[in-house]
Design an enzyme around this catalytic site. Sequence first.
Site, PDB file in Angstrom:
ATOM      1  CB  SER A   1     -24.740  -5.500 -22.579  1.00 19.47           C
ATOM      2  OG  SER A   1     -24.317  -4.677 -23.638  1.00 19.47           O
TER       3      SER A   1
ATOM      4  CE  LYS B   1     -14.075  -2.290 -22.323  1.00 23.45           C
ATOM      5  NZ  LYS B   1     -14.217  -0.882 -21.960  1.00 23.45           N
TER       6      LYS B   1
ATOM      7  N   GLY C   1      -9.761   8.157 -10.017  1.00 30.21           N
ATOM      8  CA  GLY C   1      -9.794   6.724 -10.312  1.00 30.21           C
ATOM      9  C   GLY C   1      -8.708   6.352 -11.303  1.00 30.21           C
ATOM     10  CG  ASN C   2      -5.673   4.035 -10.045  1.00 34.99           C
ATOM     11  OD1 ASN C   2      -6.517   4.212  -9.177  1.00 34.99           O
ATOM     12  ND2 ASN C   2      -4.703   3.161  -9.910  1.00 34.99           N
TER      13      ASN C   2
ATOM     14  N   GLY D   1      -9.595   0.755 -15.596  1.00 29.13           N
ATOM     15  CA  GLY D   1      -9.570   0.582 -17.051  1.00 29.13           C
ATOM     16  C   GLY D   1     -10.069   1.814 -17.792  1.00 29.13           C
TER      17      GLY D   1
ATOM     18  CE1 TYR E   1     -24.772   2.744 -18.603  1.00 25.65           C
ATOM     19  CE2 TYR E   1     -22.531   3.496 -19.045  1.00 25.65           C
ATOM     20  CZ  TYR E   1     -23.443   2.473 -18.900  1.00 25.65           C
ATOM     21  OH  TYR E   1     -23.028   1.177 -19.039  1.00 25.65           O
TER      22      TYR E   1
HETATM   23  P1  NAP Z   1     -12.394  -0.351 -12.817  1.00 24.70           P
HETATM   24  O1  NAP Z   1     -11.343  -0.801 -13.770  1.00 24.70           O
HETATM   25  O2  NAP Z   1     -12.894  -1.273 -11.755  1.00 24.70           O
HETATM   26  O3  NAP Z   1     -11.805   0.982 -12.093  1.00 24.70           O
HETATM   27  C1  NAP Z   1     -12.516   1.655 -11.084  1.00 24.70           C
HETATM   28  C2  NAP Z   1     -11.582   2.657 -10.391  1.00 24.70           C
HETATM   29  O4  NAP Z   1     -12.340   3.319  -9.370  1.00 24.70           O
HETATM   30  C3  NAP Z   1     -10.381   2.004  -9.688  1.00 24.70           C
HETATM   31  O5  NAP Z   1      -9.284   2.883  -9.741  1.00 24.70           O
HETATM   32  C4  NAP Z   1     -10.895   1.849  -8.242  1.00 24.70           C
HETATM   33  O6  NAP Z   1      -9.871   1.834  -7.295  1.00 24.70           O
HETATM   34  C5  NAP Z   1     -11.665   3.147  -8.112  1.00 24.70           C
HETATM   35  N1  NAP Z   1     -12.676   3.058  -7.036  1.00 24.70           N
HETATM   36  C6  NAP Z   1     -13.646   2.124  -6.900  1.00 24.70           C
HETATM   37  N2  NAP Z   1     -14.378   2.381  -5.785  1.00 24.70           N
HETATM   38  C7  NAP Z   1     -13.821   3.486  -5.208  1.00 24.70           C
HETATM   39  C8  NAP Z   1     -14.095   4.237  -4.036  1.00 24.70           C
HETATM   40  N3  NAP Z   1     -15.098   3.906  -3.217  1.00 24.70           N
HETATM   41  N4  NAP Z   1     -13.332   5.319  -3.749  1.00 24.70           N
HETATM   42  C9  NAP Z   1     -12.307   5.658  -4.560  1.00 24.70           C
HETATM   43  N5  NAP Z   1     -11.979   4.987  -5.699  1.00 24.70           N
HETATM   44  C10 NAP Z   1     -12.729   3.922  -6.010  1.00 24.70           C
HETATM   45  O7  NAP Z   1     -13.697   0.142 -13.576  1.00 24.70           O
HETATM   46  P2  NAP Z   1     -13.759   0.868 -15.023  1.00 24.70           P
HETATM   47  O8  NAP Z   1     -13.962  -0.134 -16.067  1.00 24.70           O
HETATM   48  O9  NAP Z   1     -12.604   1.808 -15.110  1.00 24.70           O
HETATM   49  O10 NAP Z   1     -15.142   1.681 -14.893  1.00 24.70           O
HETATM   50  C11 NAP Z   1     -15.243   2.750 -13.992  1.00 24.70           C
HETATM   51  C12 NAP Z   1     -16.588   3.484 -14.173  1.00 24.70           C
HETATM   52  O11 NAP Z   1     -16.671   4.032 -15.476  1.00 24.70           O
HETATM   53  C13 NAP Z   1     -17.822   2.600 -13.995  1.00 24.70           C
HETATM   54  O12 NAP Z   1     -18.799   3.358 -13.344  1.00 24.70           O
HETATM   55  C14 NAP Z   1     -18.240   2.311 -15.425  1.00 24.70           C
HETATM   56  O13 NAP Z   1     -19.620   2.045 -15.546  1.00 24.70           O
HETATM   57  C15 NAP Z   1     -17.887   3.621 -16.087  1.00 24.70           C
HETATM   58  N6  NAP Z   1     -17.646   3.495 -17.543  1.00 24.70           N
HETATM   59  C16 NAP Z   1     -18.441   4.185 -18.388  1.00 24.70           C
HETATM   60  C17 NAP Z   1     -18.231   4.115 -19.755  1.00 24.70           C
HETATM   61  C18 NAP Z   1     -19.120   4.898 -20.689  1.00 24.70           C
HETATM   62  O14 NAP Z   1     -19.132   4.604 -21.886  1.00 24.70           O
HETATM   63  N7  NAP Z   1     -19.832   5.883 -20.205  1.00 24.70           N
HETATM   64  C19 NAP Z   1     -17.179   3.324 -20.259  1.00 24.70           C
HETATM   65  C20 NAP Z   1     -16.367   2.627 -19.358  1.00 24.70           C
HETATM   66  C21 NAP Z   1     -16.611   2.722 -17.999  1.00 24.70           C
HETATM   67  P3  NAP Z   1      -9.213   0.421  -6.833  1.00 24.70           P
HETATM   68  O15 NAP Z   1      -8.500  -0.102  -8.027  1.00 24.70           O
HETATM   69  O16 NAP Z   1      -8.338   0.825  -5.717  1.00 24.70           O
HETATM   70  O17 NAP Z   1     -10.370  -0.469  -6.440  1.00 24.70           O
END
Ligand code: NAP
Length: 283
Positions: free
Chosen positions: A20, A71, A131-132, A134, A231
């Site tokens: 983190s 979360k 993407g769908n 969190g 990022y």
């Molecule tokens: P998460 O809950 O695991 O969701 C990821 C999503 O991406 C899911 O819908 C997943 O589909 C999809 N996915 C994963 N691999 C894939 C692929 N190869 N092709 C197509 N779809 C794919 O993760 P999250 O917490 O939402 O985080 C997602 C991203 O956002 C991460 O990179 C994280 O570091 C970033 N993030 C950034 C911030 C910020 O402050 N900048 C905050 C939060 C998150 P499935 O469910 O079908 O696996």
Amino acid sequence: MNIKGTTKLLGVIGYPISHSFSPRMHNAAINHLGADFAYLPFPIKPEDLAKAIAGFEAIDLVGFSVTIPHKQTIIPLLQEITPFAQLVGAVNTVYRTPLGWCGTNTDVTGFIAPLQQLNRDWSEITPIILGNGGAARAVVVGCAELGCPEIHVIGRDKDKLAHFQQNWQNTSLTSKINVHSWDKLEGLVSQSGFLINTTPVGMHPHIDQSPLTENLSGKIQPGAIAYDLIYNPRPTKFLRDLEQQGAICFDGLEMLVQQGAAALKIWLNQEVPVEIMRSAIIN
Ligand code: NAP
């Protein structure tokens, strides 16, 4: 850092937590302000969450950040939850109120902060969210906050996609959200002025990957906005490709900084030095 008998505690819970950036970012701001606080990482296993929350009350912790995997599971352990966190269905920040612990979600504020600098009529803009998971939920709420009338979400798992859509039933957003499988993306891209990547595709070390083919990148509208929540690296291939097509690009760093700044502002009850938090992460 000058830790004394009076120093008040803040922290972040997650599992694992050693990666983190939050302790570095928050302690830089705390030091800059000369505030009598310290922000620590707490690795809390899922089965220890309730014990940890009770312990935080016992040691009079002022507040804490919440990351994966807590979360959603933290929600029933809190006495209050803000309407934003309720709508997103996830808590990333917890603070004390006279009733006990209150959970909120500052990812929405973080996501929209850089976009609010743009002079756009959001009622004319249709976002496509790739993407769908969190983070996509906070992005949906952010797009609605901006004033986008219709929001498209692309996912690869039919059941998860149907569940995502169902989750908004009985909320003010239900009529705005349309979910689609990836094969529908081609037909949507040329109609959209705002593309957001919330998948981890393109994240370090897979820096040559993008959720969008180069062919599809060429179909975006002139002056479109491209936003990648990733990022690391900065920029991702998704943003590099879209920038070549003339898109206005945002990476995930500002969202990370602004969600942290919004949380620290709640705990300290004062303005916080956002530029110090930003450079603590960049450095
Ligand atoms: P998460 O809950 O695991 O969701 C990821 C999503 O991406 C899911 O819908 C997943 O589909 C999809 N996915 C994963 N691999 C894939 C692929 N190869 N092709 C197509 N779809 C794919 O993760 P999250 O917490 O939402 O985080 C997602 C991203 O956002 C991460 O990179 C994280 O570091 C970033 N993030 C950034 C911030 C910020 O402050 N900048 C905050 C939060 C998150 P499935 O469910 O079908 O696996």
